[in-house]
Design a protein around this motif. Structure first.
Motif, PDB file in Angstrom:
ATOM      1  N   VAL A 125       0.854  -1.185   0.000  1.00 19.05           N
ATOM      2  CA  VAL A 125       0.000   0.000   0.000  1.00 19.05           C
ATOM      3  C   VAL A 125       0.887   1.231   0.000  1.00 19.05           C
ATOM      4  N   ASN A 126       0.587   2.157  -0.887  1.00 18.70           N
ATOM      5  CA  ASN A 126       1.385   3.381  -0.956  1.00 18.70           C
ATOM      6  C   ASN A 126       0.820   4.480  -0.068  1.00 18.70           C
ATOM      7  N   ARG A 127       1.684   5.400   0.275  1.00 18.80           N
ATOM      8  CA  ARG A 127       1.284   6.546   1.080  1.00 18.80           C
ATOM      9  C   ARG A 127       0.121   7.281   0.414  1.00 18.80           C
ATOM     10  N   GLY A 128      -0.877   7.585   1.195  1.00 18.85           N
ATOM     11  CA  GLY A 128      -1.990   8.380   0.686  1.00 18.85           C
ATOM     12  C   GLY A 128      -3.122   7.584   0.054  1.00 18.85           C
ATOM     13  N   GLU A 129      -2.979   6.269  -0.003  1.00 22.52           N
ATOM     14  CA  GLU A 129      -4.046   5.469  -0.589  1.00 22.52           C
ATOM     15  C   GLU A 129      -5.190   5.252   0.408  1.00 22.52           C
ATOM     16  N   VAL A 130      -6.379   4.996  -0.126  1.00 23.48           N
ATOM     17  CA  VAL A 130      -7.472   4.488   0.706  1.00 23.48           C
ATOM     18  C   VAL A 130      -7.825   3.118   0.137  1.00 23.48           C
ATOM     19  N   VAL A 131      -7.578   2.092   0.919  1.00 25.72           N
ATOM     20  CA  VAL A 131      -7.761   0.738   0.417  1.00 25.72           C
ATOM     21  C   VAL A 131      -8.887   0.044   1.171  1.00 25.72           C
ATOM     22  N   GLY A 132      -9.800  -0.534   0.430  1.00 27.79           N
ATOM     23  CA  GLY A 132     -10.865  -1.314   1.048  1.00 27.79           C
ATOM     24  C   GLY A 132     -10.429  -2.762   1.132  1.00 27.79           C
ATOM     25  N   TYR A 133     -10.532  -3.315   2.331  1.00 32.33           N
ATOM     26  CA  TYR A 133     -10.134  -4.696   2.535  1.00 32.33           C
ATOM     27  C   TYR A 133     -11.404  -5.484   2.800  1.00 32.33           C
ATOM     28  N   ARG A 186      -9.070   1.686  -4.436  1.00 33.43           N
ATOM     29  CA  ARG A 186      -8.581   0.339  -4.642  1.00 33.43           C
ATOM     30  C   ARG A 186      -9.209  -0.602  -3.635  1.00 33.43           C
ATOM     31  N   MET A 187      -9.421  -1.824  -4.045  1.00 37.44           N
ATOM     32  CA  MET A 187      -9.900  -2.775  -3.054  1.00 37.44           C
ATOM     33  C   MET A 187      -9.158  -4.098  -3.160  1.00 37.44           C
ATOM     34  N   ILE A 188      -8.989  -4.692  -1.983  1.00 35.87           N
ATOM     35  CA  ILE A 188      -8.381  -6.013  -1.925  1.00 35.87           C
ATOM     36  C   ILE A 188      -9.470  -6.941  -1.419  1.00 35.87           C
ATOM     37  N   LEU A 189      -9.743  -7.931  -2.253  1.00 37.53           N
ATOM     38  CA  LEU A 189     -10.837  -8.828  -1.927  1.00 37.53           C
ATOM     39  C   LEU A 189     -10.237 -10.124  -1.426  1.00 37.53           C
ATOM     40  N   ILE A 190     -10.590 -10.541  -0.209  1.00 34.63           N
ATOM     41  CA  ILE A 190     -10.047 -11.818   0.235  1.00 34.63           C
ATOM     42  C   ILE A 190     -11.166 -12.774   0.611  1.00 34.63           C
ATOM     43  N   ASP A 191     -10.861 -14.042   0.464  1.00 36.96           N
ATOM     44  CA  ASP A 191     -11.812 -15.079   0.844  1.00 36.96           C
ATOM     45  C   ASP A 191     -11.021 -16.309   1.262  1.00 36.96           C
ATOM     46  N   LYS A 192     -11.439 -16.953   2.317  1.00 37.09           N
ATOM     47  CA  LYS A 192     -10.756 -18.121   2.862  1.00 37.09           C
ATOM     48  C   LYS A 192      -9.259 -17.888   3.007  1.00 37.09           C
ATOM     49  N   GLY A 193      -8.898 -16.679   3.436  1.00 41.54           N
ATOM     50  CA  GLY A 193      -7.496 -16.389   3.711  1.00 41.54           C
ATOM     51  C   GLY A 193      -6.645 -16.073   2.498  1.00 41.54           C
TER      52      GLY A 193
END
Lengths: 274, 335
Positions: free
Chosen positions: B47-55, B226-233
């Motif tokens: 993740v870079n400085r200033g980002e808003v990331v949805g996890y 940006r979003m990071i989508l996770i499932d089952k780890g």
């Protein structure tokens, strides 16, 4: 110079916890007053029991009724103070809800922060309940009191040591919750040991020889029995210094155990997620 | 180099197996069997400085486990994490000074005291200079409207007020990174909007990097580039939200209300997926036919009373990714 600033800053931070706890205790004044009612009820109960036991006797085991009355009074006063700190069930609750794990996200030491929080609530209780109530009781009942400044001073030192010993033991017992699903047993052991071996209601000198010996080998006698005995003048001279030394040693041991258990508990939090 | 670097991160828990029956209970007193739960498996991202990331991920996907490792209260089983150059679990307290954390389901405020007291306590804990404290309090009061409840005990605050106070509390010490675990959970529409505006603002004005977990897709739409989508780890997707829309959002649904009964309804380029009386649901792909072409076709044969076009909902797209993966066909049903 820099070290001084750091120490002062740290002290200020932990001191803030005492202040906030004081304010919280003030917000729950009513709780303090109901607690003092319970405290007085126990005081009268034990007072009458000892009055009955002493009836028709001048001295028992070389202790006069006036000294015994004094013992009960100071013991109840100290127990009141101890009770104003964070109780065992609350520590257990904080472990269960994960609140303790969350506090690891803060740049401070949890056991120290808890101790300073307790200082705040205890100070409030001391000023608003214990001092006024027991001043009156002592004036009315005229029991035995310390006759010199040194005796009074040593009592205060001993009482503080006793408080710290109990704090270490109670927090350690609370932290056991990390490894247990059911904590009722731990609670029972703690309260049984505290009420019997600490000499909170029955002075150790009335114990049968073997039990007195057992109690002598446990840390609990340092919580109430030692300061109470100094207060009523049953411990004098060299015996006072010996008792204080044993309190210091027990405090160091209990503190070491607390740190060990806390380190293990922290490891458990960070490895298994609490 | 990113502000946050996560490489091949895994977390496995040992869970004691409960054995059945009285015999099992007795046996487990002496000998316990464990099973391994893989909460996080080989996750990498930066993740870079200033980002808003949805996890994002369903319950039990490993979101909170990841956040806990990033904050340092959980040690990884394997892999590496660096948060602004610090390995969180090795220097937890140092890390704590550069991050702010809000867990939507619990509070860091003192329940029984007026809200302001908790702020003052945090000021001491993080050694915030007087002037900076006053500036921050002024800013937060301004945007979050803290003024109306600063002197109210926390236990009397509404959930929305409490969340506002909590997020302000997490920012008092000017953290570089803000972790928000479900910051809008349980809030009403107005309170949610207010929270989002504030998060956007501190990201823009102060350059605070934000990582947030949520189940509310509008949080993601309104806040995250940006979003990071996770499932089952595992990471299922890491990238722009727009790309997901691009990929799975081609299909839309046209809802038409016709005058009179429609019999033998058929239109080239669209499929009827549902019919209720005079109302028809038509699925079409943006690549093949435009909405206006469709409407023209229909109006040649029938009398149209009303028309609506429905964009695919992100929830539906994401559920699709969970079920079929990124490469799966976009054959989901609109709901």
């Amino acid at each position: 110079m820099i070290l001084e600033v750091i120490i002062l800053g740290t002290f200020k931070m932990y001191g803030e916890f005492s202040r906030k706890s004081f304010q919280r205790a003030a917000a729950y004044r009513f709780d303090a007053w109901t607690r003092i009612i319970g405290n007085v009820m126990f005081l009268f109960m034990w007072g009458f029991i000892w009055y009955g036991l002493y009836h028709g006797k001048g001295e028992v085991e070389g202790v006069s009724f006036q000294a015994m009355l004094s013992y009960i009074l100071i013991s109840q006063a100290l127990q009141g103070l101890h009770g104003a700190g964070t109780p065992l069930w609350e520590i257990q609750e904080r472990v269960r809800t994960g609140d303790i794990a969350m506090e690891m996200l803060r740049p401070y030491d949890y056991p120290t922060r808890m101790l300073f929080s307790d200082f705040g609530s205890i100070t409030f209780y001391f000023m608003t309940a214990i001092v006024p109530l027991y001043t009156v009781l002592f004036l009315v009942l005229k029991p035995v009191v310390p006759t010199s400044f040194s005796q009074g001073g040593l009592f205060v030192v001993s009482a503080i040591l006793g408080y710290l010993i109990r704090y270490c033991i109670e927090l350690t017992f609370g932290l056991f919750t990390f490894w247990l699903v059911e904590t009722g047993g731990v609670e029972d052991i703690f309260y049984f040991a505290i009420s019997l071996f600490s000499g909170s209601v029955i002075p150790l000198w009335f114990f049968p020889g073997w039990l007195e010996q057992v109690a002598g080998y446990l840390p609990f006698q340092g919580i109430f029995f030692v300061p109470n005995s100094i207060f009523v003048g049953q411990l004098t001279g060299q015996a006072v210094w010996d008792a204080l030394l044993s309190q210091v040693i027990w405090l160091l041991i209990c503190y070491a155990i607390l740190r060990f258990v806390w380190a293990k508990a922290s490891m458990k939090i960070v490895i298994q997620g609490g | 180099m990113g502000l946050i670097e996560v490489n091949h991160l895994s977390k496995h828990y040992q869970i004691a197996k409960r054995q059945e029956g009285l015999g099992g209970a007795l046996r487990s007193l002496f000998h316990r069997e464990y099973m391994t739960k893989m909460a996080v498996q080989d996750i990498s991202f930066a993740v870079n400085r200033g980002e808003v990331v949805g996890y994002i991920g369903p319950n039990g996907a490993g979101k909170s486990t990841t956040i806990k490792m990033l904050t340092g209260i959980l040690v990884p089983t394997s892999g590496e994490i660096r948060v602004n150059g610090i390995i969180p679990f090795k220097e937890r307290q140092k890390n704590a000074r550069q991050i702010g954390v809000v867990f939507g389901q619990r509070t860091q405020l003192w329940w029984d005291l007026p809200t302001i007291e908790s702020f003052e306590l945090l000021k001491q804990v993080f050694e915030v200079p007087d002037q900076r404290y006053r500036q921050n309090m002024a800013t937060f009061s301004d945007i979050l409207g803290l003024g109306e409840f600063l002197y109210t005990p926390v236990r009397q605050l509404s959930l929305g007020q409490r969340m506002r106070a909590d997020i302000a509390a997490s920012l008092l010490h000017d953290p570089v990174i803000l972790f928000l675990d479900e910051p809008t959970i349980g809030l009403d529409v107005v309170a949610k909007e207010r929270m989002r505006t504030f998060i956007k603002e501190i990201n823009r004005e102060r350059g605070v990097t934000v990582i947030l977990t949520t189940h509310d897709m509008s949080d993601i739409e309104k806040l995250c580039q940006r979003m990071i989508l996770i499932d089952k780890g595992r990471v299922m997707y890491d990238g722009e939200l727009a790309k997901i829309k691009e990929r799975f959002g081609k299909e839309r649904v046209l809802i038409v209300d016709l005058e009179g009964e429609a019999t033998d309804f058929s239109i080239a380029g669209a499929a009827v997926i549902k019919q209720e009386g005079n109302r028809m649901w038509l699925r079409f792909s943006r690549d093949e036919v435009t909405a206006s072409q469709l409407i023209n076709q229909i109006s040649e044969k029938y009398e149209i009373k009303d028309v609506t076009i429905k964009d695919p909902e992100i929830d539906v797209m994401i559920r699709h990714i969970y079920e079929k993966g990124m490469d799966g066909q976009a054959d989901y049903q609109q709901e």
